[in-house]
Design a protein around this motif. Structure first.
Motif, PDB file in Angstrom:
ATOM      1  N   PRO A  16       0.785  -1.237   0.000  1.00 23.01           N
ATOM      2  CA  PRO A  16       0.000   0.000   0.000  1.00 23.01           C
ATOM      3  C   PRO A  16       0.815   1.284   0.000  1.00 23.01           C
ATOM      4  O   PRO A  16       0.270   2.348  -0.330  1.00 23.01           O
ATOM      5  CB  PRO A  16      -0.829  -0.112   1.289  1.00 23.01           C
ATOM      6  N   THR A  43      -6.346  -1.416  -2.290  1.00 22.59           N
ATOM      7  CA  THR A  43      -5.298  -1.817  -1.356  1.00 22.59           C
ATOM      8  C   THR A  43      -5.679  -3.144  -0.706  1.00 22.59           C
ATOM      9  O   THR A  43      -6.851  -3.515  -0.667  1.00 22.59           O
ATOM     10  CB  THR A  43      -5.071  -0.754  -0.278  1.00 22.59           C
ATOM     11  N   THR A  53      -4.568   0.343   5.695  1.00 20.02           N
ATOM     12  CA  THR A  53      -3.831   0.354   4.426  1.00 20.02           C
ATOM     13  C   THR A  53      -4.265   1.554   3.594  1.00 20.02           C
ATOM     14  O   THR A  53      -3.490   2.098   2.819  1.00 20.02           O
ATOM     15  CB  THR A  53      -4.059  -0.932   3.611  1.00 20.02           C
TER      16      THR A  53
END
Length: 359
Positions: A16, A43, A53
């Motif tokens: 990410p 993500t 994330t």
């Protein structure tokens, strides 16, 4: 005299915070940082309240864009959850220039932002009305004659935000943080529907959000996250004054296995195929965006599903995996922006699917 031209880049990510692929676009001159108007991403988190994330990706993007001198607002829409075979990736939207308008129009993109919301406004009429105003502003800015996909990133309620409302004597739409994601998405989607004339304002109220599934938008896609307090809106459609070689089309999946709807969207964008797209057609399909949601009836075409009953895996995670597989079968790849949680985004159990193609 030049005209605006949309640019769309699909970029894989290793994690990410991996913005190296976007930086490579900048360094190669393929994309100009100052022309970027929005970045969407899938993500690999759980897509729930504690999916950081999304915040990690936003922070990484903001730091990278700052290094490249970008100070203007860029809509950063992170959708958590890449269940099944879905691949984490970025989609970068920029607006450059073309020498002349494309015959019949071309893809147009514009973004707009609401004000910050108070916790007690989430999932209620203020969020609906403010979202509608942002959608209208983006459409007017780009001269879009038909919106095919409206992506909204919206906030959710946390315990801290609920405590803030209570301290001021205000009530919130729900005290369940997870349920607040659905109400925020639903209000945002109804704001899109209001702006586009899909739903009359007289039919809207606080009470219908998350309850009356007959009210929906066929082009809205809303994703909730803890990393913001306003709505960020990205409108994608066709406009006669735009140049370039990109176009967009959409359809609405009636349920999670509506393969024909995916094919109709592809065909409307010029990629008709009896089965999976050919390799040449796959190269033309720049981006595919869709919503996924388990039906509240607990059934798909009469057969029982357990997505809403699974205590181990969240229902939206099941839905992303299911719809991601159906779309991948049609398109022939897994870098697909399939977002879970389709409250008021398409019919109950279904959702919009849009295709951006290079003509």
């Amino acid at each position: 005299m030049t005209v605006p031209a949309a640019q769309v880049f699909r970029v894989p990510m290793r994690h990410p915070g991996d913005v190296s692929g976007i930086e490579a676009l900048f360094e190669a001159g393929a994309a100009i940082p100052a022309q970027v108007v929005a970045i969407l991403a899938k993500t690999e988190g759980n897509g729930c309240v504690n999916d950081f994330t999304r915040a990690y990706a936003v922070q990484s993007l903001e730091m990278m864009l700052h290094r490249h001198g970008v100070t203007a607002d860029v809509a950063l829409v992170m959708s958590g959850g890449t269940e099944g075979g879905l691949s984490p990736h970025w989609i970068v939207f920029a607006v450059g220039e073309a020498a002349a308008p494309a015959p019949g129009g071309a893809l147009a993109i514009a973004s707009a932002f609401t004000r910050d919301f108070l916790p007690e406004e989430l999932g209620r009429m203020p969020q609906i009305r403010e979202t509608a105003a942002a959608v209208r502003a983006a459409i007017a800015q780009a001269g879009i004659t038909r919106a095919h996909y409206v992506q909204v990133k919206c906030p959710l309620l946390t315990n801290e935000r609920m405590a803030d409302a209570a301290a001021r004597g205000q009530s919130v739409a729900t005290t369940d943080t997870y349920a607040s994601m659905g109400l925020s998405r639903g209000a945002s989607a109804l704001g899109v529907a209001l702006a586009l004339g899909e739903v009359d304002e007289a039919a809207l109220s606080d009470a219908v959000v998350g309850e009356d599934w007959s009210l929906f938008s066929g082009v809205a896609s809303a994703s909730a996250g803890v990393e913001l307090t306003r709505n960020e809106v990205v409108v994608m459609g066709m406009a006669p004054g735009w140049g370039g070689d990109l176009a967009i089309a959409h359809d609405v999946m009636a349920d999670g296995i509506d393969f024909p709807a995916v094919q109709r969207a592809l065909a409307a964008a010029g990629l008709g195929a009896p089965g999976q797209l050919s390799e040449a057609q796959q190269a033309q399909a720049v981006a595919v965006l869709a919503k996924a949601e388990p039906s509240t009836t607990g059934r798909i075409r009469g057969a029982r599903h357990i997505m809403n009953d699974d205590s181990d895996i969240n229902a939206t995670r099941h839905a992303r995996a299911l719809v991601g597989g159906v779309i991948a079968a049609a398109v022939g790849r897994t870098e697909l922006f399939v977002s879970g949680g389709a409250e008021h985004q398409g019919p109950d159990g279904g959702g919009p699917v849009a295709v951006i193609v290079r003509r």
